[in-house]
Scaffold this motif. Structure first.
Motif, PDB file in Angstrom:
ATOM      1  N   ASP A 134       0.816  -1.215   0.000  1.00  0.00           N
ATOM      2  CA  ASP A 134       0.000   0.000   0.000  1.00  0.00           C
ATOM      3  C   ASP A 134       0.850   1.266   0.000  1.00  0.00           C
ATOM      4  OD1 ASP A 134      -2.270  -1.540  -0.021  1.00  0.00           O
ATOM      5  OD2 ASP A 134      -2.671  -1.338   2.135  1.00  0.00           O
ATOM      6  N   SER A 135       2.133   1.170   0.345  1.00  0.00           N
ATOM      7  CA  SER A 135       2.982   2.361   0.422  1.00  0.00           C
ATOM      8  C   SER A 135       3.261   2.971  -0.954  1.00  0.00           C
ATOM      9  CB  SER A 135       4.295   2.039   1.125  1.00  0.00           C
ATOM     10  OG  SER A 135       5.085   1.192   0.299  1.00  0.00           O
ATOM     11  N   GLY A 136       3.182   2.189  -2.007  1.00  0.00           N
ATOM     12  CA  GLY A 136       3.372   2.700  -3.350  1.00  0.00           C
ATOM     13  C   GLY A 136       4.812   2.671  -3.822  1.00  0.00           C
ATOM     14  N   ILE A 137       5.753   2.187  -3.037  1.00  0.00           N
ATOM     15  CA  ILE A 137       7.151   2.117  -3.490  1.00  0.00           C
ATOM     16  C   ILE A 137       7.300   1.018  -4.526  1.00  0.00           C
ATOM     17  CG2 ILE A 137       8.044   3.040  -1.314  1.00  0.00           C
ATOM     18  CD1 ILE A 137       8.877   0.192  -0.572  1.00  0.00           C
ATOM     19  N   ARG A 156       0.949  -6.131  -8.685  1.00  0.00           N
ATOM     20  CA  ARG A 156       0.770  -5.494  -7.386  1.00  0.00           C
ATOM     21  C   ARG A 156      -0.667  -5.720  -6.886  1.00  0.00           C
ATOM     22  NH1 ARG A 156       3.204  -1.122  -4.537  1.00  0.00           N
ATOM     23  NH2 ARG A 156       4.717  -0.855  -6.183  1.00  0.00           N
ATOM     24  N   ALA A 157      -1.667  -5.615  -7.753  1.00  0.00           N
ATOM     25  CA  ALA A 157      -3.072  -5.820  -7.366  1.00  0.00           C
ATOM     26  C   ALA A 157      -3.306  -7.273  -6.980  1.00  0.00           C
ATOM     27  CB  ALA A 157      -3.999  -5.410  -8.504  1.00  0.00           C
ATOM     28  N   ARG A 162      -4.015 -11.276  -2.587  1.00  0.00           N
ATOM     29  CA  ARG A 162      -3.553 -12.469  -1.880  1.00  0.00           C
ATOM     30  C   ARG A 162      -3.266 -12.154  -0.410  1.00  0.00           C
ATOM     31  NH1 ARG A 162       0.673 -14.863   0.167  1.00  0.00           N
ATOM     32  NH2 ARG A 162       2.070 -13.154  -0.327  1.00  0.00           N
ATOM     33  N   VAL A 163      -2.569 -11.048  -0.154  1.00  0.00           N
ATOM     34  CA  VAL A 163      -2.234 -10.656   1.215  1.00  0.00           C
ATOM     35  C   VAL A 163      -3.508 -10.353   2.004  1.00  0.00           C
ATOM     36  CG1 VAL A 163      -1.107  -8.871   2.591  1.00  0.00           C
ATOM     37  CG2 VAL A 163       0.082  -9.864   0.659  1.00  0.00           C
ATOM     38  N   GLN A 164      -4.490  -9.728   1.368  1.00  0.00           N
ATOM     39  CA  GLN A 164      -5.746  -9.424   2.049  1.00  0.00           C
ATOM     40  C   GLN A 164      -6.493 -10.701   2.411  1.00  0.00           C
ATOM     41  OE1 GLN A 164      -6.733  -6.324   3.094  1.00  0.00           O
ATOM     42  NE2 GLN A 164      -8.292  -7.485   4.207  1.00  0.00           N
TER      43      GLN A 164
END
Length: 172
Positions: A134-137, A156-157, A162-164
């Motif tokens: 979520d940080s966007g780096i 990234r999505a 997956r992490v969620q």
């Protein structure tokens, strides 16, 4: 010699009487059981065919205690307590069973604690990963060949989804 024959015959006839200290009952499957131990407590009284010693109906009643002077016959006299019935339960076996059950519960509790700890660690890692995504780096991942690849928006999505799902399952 005739007397000796009668004596031997009398001993031979009296020999089976020594086996009268045997219990005999019909078990739950309908088989006759012979033992020198009393039957288990789950055997109904009607299934006991023979007892060691005299039967309860053949036993003589206990002698009555004399009533104290000046009391009527209808007064309640103290009754002798009946002898305790054998329970058929081995105390050592009971203790071993309780100990085994306690050990089983302890193993289950240890396993549950281990699973809870693993879920907590997984939850913490998933939350850290979500914060990173979520940080966007710019993020990279290593492919099958061992090369670094930069994650595009679709990757990234997918990783965020997956992490969620890990957070939803482990962080309750």
């Amino acid at each position: 010699m005739n007397l000796l024959h009668w004596l031997v015959l009398g001993c031979a006839c009296a020999l089976p009487l020594s086996a009268s200290a045997q219990w005999q009952w019909v078990d739950n499957s309908g088989k006759k059981v012979f033992s020198d131990q009393p039957p288990p407590t789950d055997i109904p009284e009607k299934n006991i065919l023979r007892r060691a010693g005299p039967s309860p109906s053949a036993r003589a009643p206990a002698p009555a205690t004399p009533a104290p002077e000046g009391s009527s016959d209808t007064a309640a006299a103290p009754k002798a307590a009946p002898p305790p019935k054998p329970t058929g339960v081995d105390k050592e076996l009971e203790e071993k069973t309780k100990k085994a059950e306690a050990e089983q519960k302890a193993k289950e509790a240890a396993e549950a604690a281990k699973i809870a700890k693993a879920k907590a660690e997984s939850c913490a890692r998933a939350r850290e990963g979500k914060a990173t995504i979520d940080s966007g780096i710019r993020l990279t991942k290593v492919n099958v060949k061992g090369e670094r690849e930069i994650m595009d928006d679709a990757a990234r999505a997918a990783e965020q989804k997956r992490v969620q799902s890990v957070i939803d399952s482990d962080c309750k």
